[in-house]
Design an enzyme around this catalytic site. Sequence first.
Site, PDB file in Angstrom:
ATOM      1  CD1 TRP A 261      -2.159  -2.144   1.921  1.00 14.20           C
ATOM      2  CD2 TRP A 261      -2.962  -1.274   0.029  1.00 14.20           C
ATOM      3  NE1 TRP A 261      -3.172  -2.952   1.483  1.00 14.20           N
ATOM      4  CE2 TRP A 261      -3.678  -2.451   0.328  1.00 14.20           C
ATOM      5  CE3 TRP A 261      -3.288  -0.564  -1.136  1.00 14.20           C
ATOM      6  CZ2 TRP A 261      -4.706  -2.924  -0.489  1.00 14.20           C
ATOM      7  CZ3 TRP A 261      -4.317  -1.037  -1.949  1.00 14.20           C
ATOM      8  CH2 TRP A 261      -5.000  -2.201  -1.617  1.00 14.20           C
TER       9      TRP A 261
ATOM     10  CG  ASP B  23      -2.913   3.844   4.256  1.00 19.69           C
ATOM     11  OD1 ASP B  23      -3.892   3.679   5.010  1.00 19.69           O
ATOM     12  OD2 ASP B  23      -2.776   3.225   3.173  1.00 19.69           O
TER      13      ASP B  23
ATOM     14  CE  LYS C 154      -8.370  -3.049   4.642  1.00 18.89           C
ATOM     15  NZ  LYS C 154      -7.537  -2.302   3.734  1.00 18.89           N
TER      16      LYS C 154
HETATM   17  C1  LIG Z   1      -7.122  -1.886   2.580  1.00 18.57           C
HETATM   18  C2  LIG Z   1      -6.063  -0.865   2.519  1.00 18.57           C
HETATM   19  C3  LIG Z   1      -6.028   0.104   1.506  1.00 18.57           C
HETATM   20  C4  LIG Z   1      -7.028   0.133   0.363  1.00 18.57           C
HETATM   21  O1  LIG Z   1      -8.239   0.581   0.796  1.00 18.57           O
HETATM   22  P1  LIG Z   1      -9.476   0.831  -0.214  1.00 18.57           P
HETATM   23  O2  LIG Z   1     -10.551   1.261   0.702  1.00 18.57           O
HETATM   24  O3  LIG Z   1      -9.763  -0.479  -0.892  1.00 18.57           O
HETATM   25  O4  LIG Z   1      -9.076   1.885  -1.175  1.00 18.57           O
HETATM   26  C5  LIG Z   1      -5.046   1.060   1.569  1.00 18.57           C
HETATM   27  N1  LIG Z   1      -4.128   1.077   2.549  1.00 18.57           N
HETATM   28  C6  LIG Z   1      -4.124   0.150   3.526  1.00 18.57           C
HETATM   29  C7  LIG Z   1      -3.088   0.197   4.615  1.00 18.57           C
HETATM   30  C8  LIG Z   1      -5.082  -0.854   3.542  1.00 18.57           C
HETATM   31  O5  LIG Z   1      -5.075  -1.785   4.516  1.00 18.57           O
END
Ligand SMILES: *Cc1c(COP(=O)(O)O)cnc(C)c1O
Length: 360
Positions: free
Chosen positions: A102, A171, A195
């Site tokens: 990511w 992030d 999540k």
């Molecule tokens: C799941 C995830 C993403 C992607 O998220 P989307 O909602 O599908 O765009 C980005 N960064 C991290 C750390 C993730 O776990």
Amino acid sequence: MARVYNFSAGPSMLPYSVLEKAKNELPEYSLTGQSVMEMSHRSKEYLGIIESCERKFRALLGIDNNYSVLFLQGGAWTQFAMIPMNLMTVNGKADFILSGNWAEKAYTEASRFGTASIVASSKQDNYKYIPKIDTSYLDINADYMHICLNNTIYGTAFSDVPESVVPLVADASSMILSRRLDISKFGIVYAGAQKNMGIAGLVVVVIRKDLLERSADDLPMMFSYKVQNESSSMFNTPPTYSIYIMSLMLDWIMDEVGGLENMSERNNEKAYILYDYLDESKLFKGTVAKDSRSLMNICFITGNENLDKQFCFEAEKSGMPNLAGHRLVGGIRASIYNAMPVEGVRKLRDFMKAFEKEHA
Ligand SMILES: *Cc1c(COP(=O)(O)O)cnc(C)c1O
């Protein structure tokens, strides 16, 4: 069918009491005679929901008034582009720490908008650890530095927030609200909701207010933090139901778990049930460096791909689905976000023990 312990990396399980509350309120919210799904986002009732969601989120993370909280769409992926569009506007460059897939996506998207530089990376070692940051590589003229706090696919996490002289952008999709986070160390913290704090369709962006001034006036409206902030996340219709579910999740963390400290302790306990066992197991081995272990995504292998597959297959039959590792890495991954109860993790550990005995 009985509910399972769902180890999915996302979208992931919700607390049963949140589902029950949503179910009870589904046809009629409070005394409105309508479902949240049917409500005008500008109605008094809905404004009550979104405002209480923001208030509780700020309270749990201790977010002060120097920061705006935005409720947006397009997932974390859209933020990979929206951040450089808005922030890479002073010197046209930013620094990136590559700690996983990511983080890499954030870097790649940003390079469409300016000069993206990699200042630390563990890619050469398959992202098995969080790379050490040599501060002499950091650019004091970078518009920001980007990190990914928890690497969902590889199962690593930053234990400390790195020092940065430029605004730090993080992030936090797979760790938000799992433990304390000192927001004042960041320029932006963003996280998809599906999540640790709800369902898909919602991404929350916490942004230091001075950074809102960087958004150029000619940006497409939906992609401007400044526009989104000025309209209090109501520039267009926000993801109303996802925000409502997040609000229920925040109630659950506050009232049932007892706050973020308790949430954090519970998450530690869960992770160490698995890590302690992995450290003594003769069959299962953790795949990442001990000092980089994630408390949310626990990755391990048997050393035999077919046995890994058999394990996931049998675990699913026993009510523990979605344990297969991400397609990039294979193996086994247990995602144990906020909503996963301790009992689910104990059940998995006991299942691993029995599997080990059988395959010794
Ligand atoms: C799941 C995830 C993403 C992607 O998220 P989307 O909602 O599908 O765009 C980005 N960064 C991290 C750390 C993730 O776990």
